[in-house]
Motif scaffolding. Sequence first.
Motif, mmCIF file in Angstrom:
data_model
loop_
_atom_site.group_PDB
_atom_site.id
_atom_site.type_symbol
_atom_site.label_atom_id
_atom_site.label_comp_id
_atom_site.label_asym_id
_atom_site.label_seq_id
_atom_site.Cartn_x
_atom_site.Cartn_y
_atom_site.Cartn_z
ATOM 1 N N LEU A 55 118.998 -43.615 -16.745
ATOM 2 C CA LEU A 55 117.740 -44.177 -16.310
ATOM 3 C C LEU A 55 117.836 -45.686 -16.291
ATOM 4 N N HIS A 56 118.201 -46.466 -17.407
ATOM 5 C CA HIS A 56 118.526 -47.822 -17.017
ATOM 6 C C HIS A 56 119.086 -48.381 -16.048
ATOM 7 N N LEU A 57 120.242 -47.697 -15.623
ATOM 8 C CA LEU A 57 121.039 -48.162 -14.458
ATOM 9 C C LEU A 57 120.374 -47.902 -13.112
ATOM 10 N N ALA A 62 117.080 -50.527 -8.710
ATOM 11 C CA ALA A 62 115.726 -50.661 -8.009
ATOM 12 C C ALA A 62 115.322 -52.004 -8.137
ATOM 13 N N PHE A 63 115.535 -52.779 -9.454
ATOM 14 C CA PHE A 63 115.218 -54.041 -9.598
ATOM 15 C C PHE A 63 115.974 -54.945 -8.732
ATOM 16 N N TRP A 64 117.400 -54.451 -8.543
ATOM 17 C CA TRP A 64 118.371 -55.623 -7.743
ATOM 18 C C TRP A 64 117.920 -55.371 -6.252
ATOM 19 N N ARG A 73 111.439 -51.930 -4.342
ATOM 20 C CA ARG A 73 111.595 -50.475 -4.813
ATOM 21 C C ARG A 73 111.169 -50.657 -6.457
ATOM 22 N N TYR A 74 111.344 -51.733 -7.189
ATOM 23 C CA TYR A 74 111.127 -52.055 -8.612
ATOM 24 C C TYR A 74 109.592 -52.198 -8.962
ATOM 25 N N ARG A 75 108.947 -51.524 -9.759
ATOM 26 C CA ARG A 75 107.888 -52.027 -10.373
ATOM 27 C C ARG A 75 108.129 -52.134 -11.993
ATOM 28 N N GLY A 76 107.827 -53.171 -12.625
ATOM 29 C CA GLY A 76 108.227 -53.200 -13.767
ATOM 30 C C GLY A 76 107.632 -54.394 -14.611
ATOM 31 N N GLN A 77 107.947 -54.716 -15.853
ATOM 32 C CA GLN A 77 107.490 -55.849 -16.426
ATOM 33 C C GLN A 77 108.801 -56.410 -17.221
ATOM 34 N N GLU A 80 108.090 -58.713 -20.408
ATOM 35 C CA GLU A 80 107.834 -58.152 -21.716
ATOM 36 C C GLU A 80 109.001 -57.453 -22.533
ATOM 37 N N LYS A 81 110.008 -56.768 -21.671
ATOM 38 C CA LYS A 81 111.010 -56.135 -22.205
ATOM 39 C C LYS A 81 111.988 -56.853 -23.053
ATOM 40 N N HIS A 82 111.884 -58.102 -22.820
ATOM 41 C CA HIS A 82 112.980 -59.232 -23.223
ATOM 42 C C HIS A 82 112.496 -59.869 -24.269
ATOM 43 N N LEU A 83 110.923 -60.131 -24.487
ATOM 44 C CA LEU A 83 110.749 -61.375 -25.659
ATOM 45 C C LEU A 83 111.078 -61.210 -27.059
ATOM 46 N N HIS A 91 123.409 -66.101 -25.486
ATOM 47 C CA HIS A 91 123.480 -64.680 -25.005
ATOM 48 C C HIS A 91 123.357 -64.887 -23.280
ATOM 49 N N PHE A 92 122.322 -65.917 -22.961
ATOM 50 C CA PHE A 92 122.149 -65.792 -21.613
ATOM 51 C C PHE A 92 123.093 -66.264 -20.766
ATOM 52 N N ASP A 93 124.059 -67.402 -21.472
ATOM 53 C CA ASP A 93 125.098 -68.126 -20.961
ATOM 54 C C ASP A 93 126.266 -66.566 -20.661
ATOM 55 N N ARG A 118 120.119 -65.698 -7.607
ATOM 56 C CA ARG A 118 118.876 -64.830 -8.110
ATOM 57 C C ARG A 118 119.056 -64.766 -9.598
ATOM 58 N N ALA A 119 120.078 -64.289 -10.057
ATOM 59 C CA ALA A 119 120.132 -63.999 -11.307
ATOM 60 C C ALA A 119 120.028 -65.353 -12.283
ATOM 61 N N GLN A 120 120.629 -66.315 -11.896
ATOM 62 C CA GLN A 120 120.329 -67.601 -12.518
ATOM 63 C C GLN A 120 119.037 -68.228 -12.675
ATOM 64 N N GLN A 121 118.108 -67.832 -11.645
ATOM 65 C CA GLN A 121 116.744 -68.252 -11.543
ATOM 66 C C GLN A 121 116.117 -67.302 -12.578
ATOM 67 N N ILE A 122 116.276 -66.109 -12.298
ATOM 68 C CA ILE A 122 115.430 -65.075 -13.289
ATOM 69 C C ILE A 122 115.846 -65.425 -14.857
ATOM 70 N N ALA A 123 117.306 -65.577 -15.065
ATOM 71 C CA ALA A 123 117.486 -65.800 -16.557
ATOM 72 C C ALA A 123 116.805 -66.896 -17.064
ATOM 73 N N SER A 125 114.019 -68.290 -16.096
ATOM 74 C CA SER A 125 112.656 -68.073 -16.518
ATOM 75 C C SER A 125 112.306 -67.080 -17.797
ATOM 76 N N LEU A 126 113.257 -66.123 -17.919
ATOM 77 C CA LEU A 126 113.256 -65.066 -19.126
ATOM 78 C C LEU A 126 113.502 -66.274 -20.286
ATOM 79 N N GLU A 127 114.577 -66.972 -20.227
ATOM 80 C CA GLU A 127 114.814 -67.720 -21.347
ATOM 81 C C GLU A 127 113.603 -68.604 -21.738
HETATM 82 C C1 HEM Z 1 120.527 -62.542 -22.655
HETATM 83 C C2 HEM Z 1 120.491 -61.781 -21.544
HETATM 84 C C3 HEM Z 1 119.826 -60.430 -21.395
HETATM 85 C C4 HEM Z 1 119.699 -59.412 -22.418
HETATM 86 C C5 HEM Z 1 120.376 -59.395 -23.935
HETATM 87 C C6 HEM Z 1 118.879 -58.195 -21.936
HETATM 88 C C7 HEM Z 1 118.803 -57.049 -22.516
HETATM 89 C C8 HEM Z 1 117.884 -55.992 -21.772
HETATM 90 C C9 HEM Z 1 117.550 -54.714 -22.640
HETATM 91 C C10 HEM Z 1 118.108 -54.229 -23.987
HETATM 92 C C11 HEM Z 1 116.974 -54.302 -21.871
HETATM 93 C C12 HEM Z 1 116.265 -52.712 -21.914
HETATM 94 C C13 HEM Z 1 114.966 -52.922 -22.449
HETATM 95 C C14 HEM Z 1 114.310 -51.775 -22.897
HETATM 96 O O1 HEM Z 1 114.387 -50.852 -22.186
HETATM 97 O O2 HEM Z 1 113.307 -51.619 -23.822
HETATM 98 C C15 HEM Z 1 116.799 -54.844 -20.500
HETATM 99 C C16 HEM Z 1 115.963 -54.588 -19.467
HETATM 100 C C17 HEM Z 1 115.941 -55.238 -18.255
HETATM 101 N N1 HEM Z 1 116.561 -56.395 -18.099
HETATM 102 FE FE1 HEM Z 1 117.639 -57.521 -19.262
HETATM 103 N N2 HEM Z 1 118.741 -58.894 -20.616
HETATM 104 C C18 HEM Z 1 119.028 -60.039 -20.323
HETATM 105 C C19 HEM Z 1 119.071 -60.832 -19.253
HETATM 106 C C20 HEM Z 1 118.373 -60.196 -17.973
HETATM 107 C C21 HEM Z 1 118.354 -60.898 -16.706
HETATM 108 C C22 HEM Z 1 118.758 -62.424 -16.819
HETATM 109 C C23 HEM Z 1 117.599 -60.279 -16.017
HETATM 110 C C24 HEM Z 1 117.490 -60.432 -14.616
HETATM 111 C C25 HEM Z 1 118.352 -61.080 -13.659
HETATM 112 C C26 HEM Z 1 117.496 -58.928 -16.574
HETATM 113 C C27 HEM Z 1 116.540 -58.022 -16.037
HETATM 114 C C28 HEM Z 1 116.283 -56.891 -16.661
HETATM 115 C C29 HEM Z 1 115.164 -55.587 -16.188
HETATM 116 C C30 HEM Z 1 114.682 -55.768 -14.728
HETATM 117 C C31 HEM Z 1 115.082 -54.680 -17.160
HETATM 118 C C32 HEM Z 1 114.462 -53.435 -17.040
HETATM 119 C C33 HEM Z 1 113.035 -53.532 -17.268
HETATM 120 C C34 HEM Z 1 112.505 -52.132 -17.390
HETATM 121 O O3 HEM Z 1 112.648 -51.155 -17.851
HETATM 122 O O4 HEM Z 1 111.492 -52.081 -16.100
HETATM 123 N N3 HEM Z 1 117.941 -58.944 -17.944
HETATM 124 N N4 HEM Z 1 117.403 -56.002 -20.707
#
Ligand code: HEM
Length: 161
Positions: A55-57, A62-64, A73-77, A80-83, A91-93, A118-123, A125-127
């Motif tokens: 499912l994650h893959l 879809a996200f990419w 194709r992707y709808r999600g937040q 919120e999943k990373h905070l 870890h981002f590096d 695109r990965a750099q920009q999103i990383a 903004s997540l950081e």
């Molecule tokens: C330190 C770097 C990162 C870590 C440790 C990390 C870790 C994770 C984990 C554990 C999940 C699963 C969360 C869950 O299902 O509860 C997730 C989901 C995801 N991550 Fe990351 N991530 C990182 C960076 C990134 C970056 C740079 C991107 C985008 C370029 C990204 C995009 C996503 C997306 C789209 C999901 C799926 C959210 C969903 O379920 O809709 N992540 N990540």
Amino acid sequence: MTASERRAAMTASIMEETGIDEEMIERLVHAFYGKVRKDPWLGPVFEEKVADWDLHLQRMCAFWSSVALMSGRYRGQPMEKHLRLPVDGRHFDRWLALFRETAEEVCPPTAAQHFIERAQQIAESLELGMAGYQGQLLTKGERLRRPDDEVHLPQAEMNKT
Ligand code: HEM
């Protein structure tokens, strides 16, 4: 032209310019998470959260597809999943180094560059978002650094302290 026709035209033109298609995205996503899962910095953080890898893959493909091809194709937040993950700038590096390495292995140069930018920009903004959530306002170029006991560290790092 309807909105969905415009979107389809945009996707087609990006595909033509970059050579990216859904199959390349699938190969990139699968190869990347194959490396992530074995990585001492990132693997355990994912294993803790991801119960269903298929499912994650699928979601990540879809996200990419949405990010690289604007397919919608992707709808999600993602934010919120990373905070609350136990990670910081280190870890981002690592994530970006593995992503760049995989994109360069799996894709021709133009496509790899398209993904990496695109990965750099999103990383970034997540950081920034994660830092804000931790109560830290990062200035330009400043990285999120959290105390070692709040983040996941590989065994080798822990032995250093
Ligand atoms: C330190 C770097 C990162 C870590 C440790 C990390 C870790 C994770 C984990 C554990 C999940 C699963 C969360 C869950 O299902 O509860 C997730 C989901 C995801 N991550 Fe990351 N991530 C990182 C960076 C990134 C970056 C740079 C991107 C985008 C370029 C990204 C995009 C996503 C997306 C789209 C999901 C799926 C959210 C969903 O379920 O809709 N992540 N990540």
